[in-house]
Motif scaffolding. Structure first.
Motif, PDB file in Angstrom:
ATOM      1  N   GLY A  24      -7.971  -3.844  -1.948  1.00 27.82           N
ATOM      2  CA  GLY A  24      -8.626  -4.425  -0.780  1.00 27.82           C
ATOM      3  C   GLY A  24      -9.996  -3.800  -0.591  1.00 27.82           C
ATOM      4  O   GLY A  24     -10.534  -3.147  -1.489  1.00 27.82           O
ATOM      5  N   ARG A  25     -10.548  -3.991   0.602  1.00 24.83           N
ATOM      6  CA  ARG A  25     -11.870  -3.446   0.900  1.00 24.83           C
ATOM      7  C   ARG A  25     -11.735  -2.083   1.569  1.00 24.83           C
ATOM      8  O   ARG A  25     -10.872  -1.881   2.424  1.00 24.83           O
ATOM      9  N   GLU A  26     -12.603  -1.170   1.176  1.00 26.47           N
ATOM     10  CA  GLU A  26     -12.592   0.186   1.745  1.00 26.47           C
ATOM     11  C   GLU A  26     -13.285   0.181   3.109  1.00 26.47           C
ATOM     12  O   GLU A  26     -14.340  -0.434   3.284  1.00 26.47           O
ATOM     13  N   ALA A  27     -12.684   0.882   4.060  1.00 26.53           N
ATOM     14  CA  ALA A  27     -13.283   1.021   5.391  1.00 26.53           C
ATOM     15  C   ALA A  27     -13.038   2.424   5.906  1.00 26.53           C
ATOM     16  O   ALA A  27     -12.050   3.072   5.548  1.00 26.53           O
ATOM     17  N   THR A  28     -13.942   2.901   6.735  1.00 29.26           N
ATOM     18  CA  THR A  28     -13.753   4.195   7.392  1.00 29.26           C
ATOM     19  C   THR A  28     -14.178   4.062   8.846  1.00 29.26           C
ATOM     20  O   THR A  28     -15.149   3.369   9.162  1.00 29.26           O
ATOM     21  N   VAL A  29     -13.424   4.707   9.740  1.00 27.63           N
ATOM     22  CA  VAL A  29     -13.644   4.544  11.175  1.00 27.63           C
ATOM     23  C   VAL A  29     -13.681   5.913  11.853  1.00 27.63           C
ATOM     24  O   VAL A  29     -12.712   6.674  11.769  1.00 27.63           O
ATOM     25  N   GLY A  30     -14.786   6.198  12.507  1.00 24.48           N
ATOM     26  CA  GLY A  30     -14.912   7.450  13.244  1.00 24.48           C
ATOM     27  C   GLY A  30     -14.530   7.290  14.701  1.00 24.48           C
ATOM     28  O   GLY A  30     -14.660   6.205  15.284  1.00 24.48           O
ATOM     29  N   VAL A  31     -14.042   8.380  15.290  1.00 21.57           N
ATOM     30  CA  VAL A  31     -13.761   8.417  16.726  1.00 21.57           C
ATOM     31  C   VAL A  31     -14.341   9.711  17.299  1.00 21.57           C
ATOM     32  O   VAL A  31     -14.442  10.717  16.592  1.00 21.57           O
ATOM     33  N   VAL A  32     -14.720   9.654  18.571  1.00 25.29           N
ATOM     34  CA  VAL A  32     -15.267  10.821  19.268  1.00 25.29           C
ATOM     35  C   VAL A  32     -14.581  10.925  20.620  1.00 25.29           C
ATOM     36  O   VAL A  32     -14.457   9.930  21.336  1.00 25.29           O
ATOM     37  N   ASP A  33     -14.132  12.100  20.974  1.00 29.59           N
ATOM     38  CA  ASP A  33     -13.481  12.314  22.269  1.00 29.59           C
ATOM     39  C   ASP A  33     -14.491  12.257  23.416  1.00 29.59           C
ATOM     40  O   ASP A  33     -15.629  12.731  23.284  1.00 29.59           O
TER      41      ASP A  33
END
Length: 321
Positions: A190-199
């Motif tokens: 599939g397609r590569e994805a990356t997701v950041g989160v910040v508190d």
């Protein structure tokens, strides 16, 4: 003025990437109301300030807070976090337990199963006297092809795709150079994805940054070390995902961050399939912060400067949140 000790370098395979992250952090802190101290940790684990080797307590004397710009072994597995807790200094990033669990790919998967996070199937392998027999059995019984990963490693170090028995054998031997245990994972296309989160950003308990789509070069089938640092990979932020895919990715990244007890910020990697949804691969508790890194790209996409991000994270650390 707040004095910030920036830890960079380290004993792991990501030493050079950490040097770049730390350099970028120092450069930005010098433009803020902060006084950075460059704390270099060499490959043998010796701490240095201004070229002089010294124990950790002396290297950190005078610091109000620590910015942890280390990656991988020692810096991201809970080890340096325990040391900083013992010294009593606040620091950025996750604490010892969350860091240790996230760094161990299988431990993280086992914890996330209960939270409904979809993940590729996997098995683990340790060094043993009948290793060859086990590899033959894996090739015969586990769905092929597979992705082979060292258990405790980041930046895709030692990761390979195996489509044949010989590739499986070579990939496992290669992964054992970086870890005492190896994870063999189902290859999900599939397609590569990356997701950041910040508190605690922009009034939200966990603020989701837009997913980054990683478009691999034509000669790469997975986001391995060469694809990550070879200079040919294209990153799009925001990616060309559907609204439903974006919502699924953002929800999963926030769930991973919360379920593993992570702190301040993290970045989760996924494979987005056409028909089966998104599969979680792993989480980075201290993602890179260089000019080429993925998290800064997603911060920029929503109008958050590196100066603003660093200031926010350091204030959370000082408030011990």
């Amino acid at each position: 003025m707040t004095t910030v000790a920036v830890l960079r370098g380290g004993v792991g395979d990501e030493h050079d990437v950490s040097l770049k992250t730390g350099f970028n952090v120092i450069k930005h802190l010098e433009r803020n109301p902060y006084k950075p101290i460059d704390v270099y940790i060499d490959r043998a684990g010796v701490w240095h300030v201004r070229g002089a080797p010294m124990v950790a307590t002396r290297a950190l004397s005078g610091a109000d807070v620590v910015f942890n710009a280390l990656h991988g072994q020692y810096g991201e597995d809970g080890s340096v976090q325990r040391e900083l807790d013992r010294i009593g200094l606040p620091y950025t990033g996750s604490g010892p337990l969350g860091s240790a669990i996230a760094m161990n790919k299988v431990a993280a998967k086992e914890m996330l199963v209960a939270h409904g996070i979809k993940m590729p199937r996997h098995i683990t392998l340790g060094v043993s006297s009948d290793l060859e027999k086990q590899i033959v059995n894996i090739f015969r019984t586990f769905p092929q092809p597979t992705v082979i990963k060292p258990m405790n490693s980041g930046s895709s170090v030692g990761v390979t795709l195996a489509k044949s028995f010989h590739e499986l054998w070579d990939g496992i031997k290669n992964a054992f150079q970086y870890s005492k245990e190896v994870m063999i994972e189902e290859y999900v296309q599939g397609r590569e994805a990356t997701v950041g989160v910040v508190d605690k950003l922009r009034g939200k308990t966990i603020y989701n940054l837009p997913p980054v789509e990683i478009i691999l070069p034509t000669d790469s089938e997975i986001f391995d070390y060469n694809a990550k640092y070879g200079g040919k990979t294209e990153e799009k932020c925001p990616g060309t995902f559907s609204r439903a895919q974006v919502e699924e990715l953002e929800r999963a990244a926030a769930n991973v961050h919360e379920a593993l007890g992570l702190r301040h910020y993290s970045r989760s990697d996924f494979i987005v399939t056409p028909n089966r949804g998104s599969y979680f691969l792993e989480v980075n508790t201290l993602p890179g912060l260089t000019n080429e890194s993925l998290l800064p790209k997603s911060l920029d996409a929503v109008g958050i400067s590196m100066d603003e991000f660093l200031d926010h994270v350091i204030k959370m650390a000082l408030e011990r949140k």
